[in-house]
Design an enzyme around this catalytic site. Structure first.
Site, short mmCIF file in Angstrom:
data_model
loop_
_atom_site.label_atom_id
_atom_site.label_comp_id
_atom_site.label_asym_id
_atom_site.label_seq_id
_atom_site.Cartn_x
_atom_site.Cartn_y
_atom_site.Cartn_z
N ARG A 255 0.85 -1.18 0.00
CA ARG A 255 0.00 0.00 0.00
C ARG A 255 0.89 1.24 0.00
O ARG A 255 1.89 1.29 0.72
CB ARG A 255 -0.91 0.04 1.24
CG ARG A 255 -1.98 -1.04 1.29
CD ARG A 255 -3.10 -0.75 0.28
NE ARG A 255 -4.19 -1.72 0.40
CZ ARG A 255 -4.27 -2.85 -0.26
NH1 ARG A 255 -3.29 -3.18 -1.10
NH2 ARG A 255 -5.30 -3.66 -0.11
N GLU A 283 -4.12 7.26 -7.71
CA GLU A 283 -4.32 6.24 -8.74
C GLU A 283 -5.61 6.56 -9.50
O GLU A 283 -6.65 6.75 -8.88
CB GLU A 283 -4.40 4.85 -8.11
CG GLU A 283 -3.09 4.41 -7.46
CD GLU A 283 -3.10 2.98 -6.96
OE1 GLU A 283 -4.13 2.28 -7.14
OE2 GLU A 283 -2.10 2.54 -6.38
N HIS A 302 -0.53 -0.81 -10.33
CA HIS A 302 -1.31 -1.55 -9.32
C HIS A 302 -1.87 -2.84 -9.92
O HIS A 302 -3.07 -3.11 -9.84
CB HIS A 302 -2.44 -0.68 -8.76
CG HIS A 302 -2.88 -1.12 -7.38
ND1 HIS A 302 -3.42 -0.25 -6.47
CD2 HIS A 302 -2.86 -2.33 -6.77
CE1 HIS A 302 -3.71 -0.90 -5.36
NE2 HIS A 302 -3.37 -2.17 -5.52
#
Length: 344
Positions: A255, A283, A302
């Site tokens: 994270r 993001e 991601h």
């Protein structure tokens, strides 16, 4: 139809299950065989508008289970008030905190997650990142792609083999343990910093247990695998990043919450550290973000858990939890109210 829910024909008398998963992802999560098993026992109510809270509220009355995915509305008191028969929320990912509230547990609704399905592929990407940073593959690739001549492209800081390298792991989570196994299998000397890991567990894992600061000072590569909690917010800030040796690398597939992105940016901009990152504060990562232009930074959008096999395991895990509920069996991957804060 978008933003609405309709049960399939012929579902009368079967327990209803609301599936809050967008169509493109649904096809990647549920194989025909898994979907067939679920549909044979239940009446799936598919929400094409999976982020539509009103559509979810309309679908929940009478439903026994809810399958959630990224972007699903958070199940709070308001939704629970209309979910008169809800007994299970089965999340197809690992981070359940954005999708359920403590009220879910207070009302006796079970919660499950599919984090076990994600551990192996994320660990594999973390190992690929580790190897790339050690061998400076990302620097060579950037130089050749941006027009550097051969001699210039060949120049790089010292390179190292993973065998015998000191690798530091922050967090002996599911993914952390999978990464540890892979790193040890290729000969790395692995140390771990984790306040929840005791000496016996460390010995069983074959790792050395170290305080975080000492781990940072001793490691050629530091891989982050800790949970996102209030205590781990910016666990790696400017002070701790400065402890890493010159030429070391940071791997983050966990994270962005765990690393002060501005502090890391300052370190990689200076060229002192390299980094490989799959998770970001913003993001999608903005096109003009300075991390995109740096030759000593390896980036992925991601996607560490995005393998075909992982997606199918995640869908199968959620479907199996629903079927276990119907069979009166306990869930395999239950989340407790106490653990909720550690599963962001």
């Amino acid at each position: 139809m978008t933003g609405s829910a309709e049960p399939p024909a012929g579902g009368a008398g079967r327990p209803r299950v609301v599936v809050s998963v967008p169509p493109p992802l649904r096809a990647r999560l549920f194989s025909p065989a898994v979907w067939g098993r679920l549909a044979a026992r239940t009446e799936p109510v598919v929400l094409d508008g999976h982020a539509d809270r009103d559509a979810l509220a309309a679908a929940l009355p009478g439903a026994r289970a809810l399958i959630t995915s990224w972007g699903s509305p958070r199940v709070d008191a308001g939704l629970l008030d209309v979910a008169d028969r809800l007994a299970l929320v089965a999340h197809t990912g690992s981070a359940v905190a954005p999708y359920v509230t403590e009220e879910v547990f207070r009302r006796g609704v079970r919660v499950t997650q599919a984090g076990d399905a994600m551990a192996r592929p994320v660990a594999e990407v973390a190992l690929a990142f580790t190897l790339s940073l050690l061998h400076r593959v990302h620097r060579f690739d950037h130089a050749l792609r941006t027009g550097a001549d051969w001699d210039t492209a060949s120049a790089a800081p010292p390179r190292h083999e993973v065998h015998g390298s000191g690798i530091g792991v922050i967090g002996a989570s599911r993914t952390g343990r999978a990464y540890i196994a892979l790193a040890r299998a290729v000969g790395a000397r692995v140390s771990v910093a984790d306040p929840y890991l005791d000496a016996a567990d460390a010995e069983e894992l074959g790792v050395r247990l170290l305080p975080l600061e000492e781990l940072l000072e001793r490691s050629r590569i530091v891989a982050v695998h800790a949970p996102a909690t209030e205590e781990t917010r910016h666990l790696l800030g400017a002070r701790r990043l400065a402890l890493m040796p010159d030429g070391a690398g940071l791997v983050n597939t966990a994270r962005s919450w765990l690393v002060d992105e501005d502090a890391l940016l300052a370190e990689v901009r200076s060229g002192r550290l390299d980094a490989a990152i799959d998770v970001f504060d913003a993001e999608p990562l903005p096109v003009g973000h300075p991390l995109r232009a740096l030759p000593n930074v390896l980036l992925t959008p991601h996607q560490a858990a995005g393998t075909v096999e992982c997606r199918l395991r995640m869908g199968a895990s959620a479907a199996d939890e629903v079927l276990r509920l119907l069979d009166g069996k306990p869930p395999l991957h239950a989340v407790s109210a106490r653990a909720l804060a550690r599963l962001h």
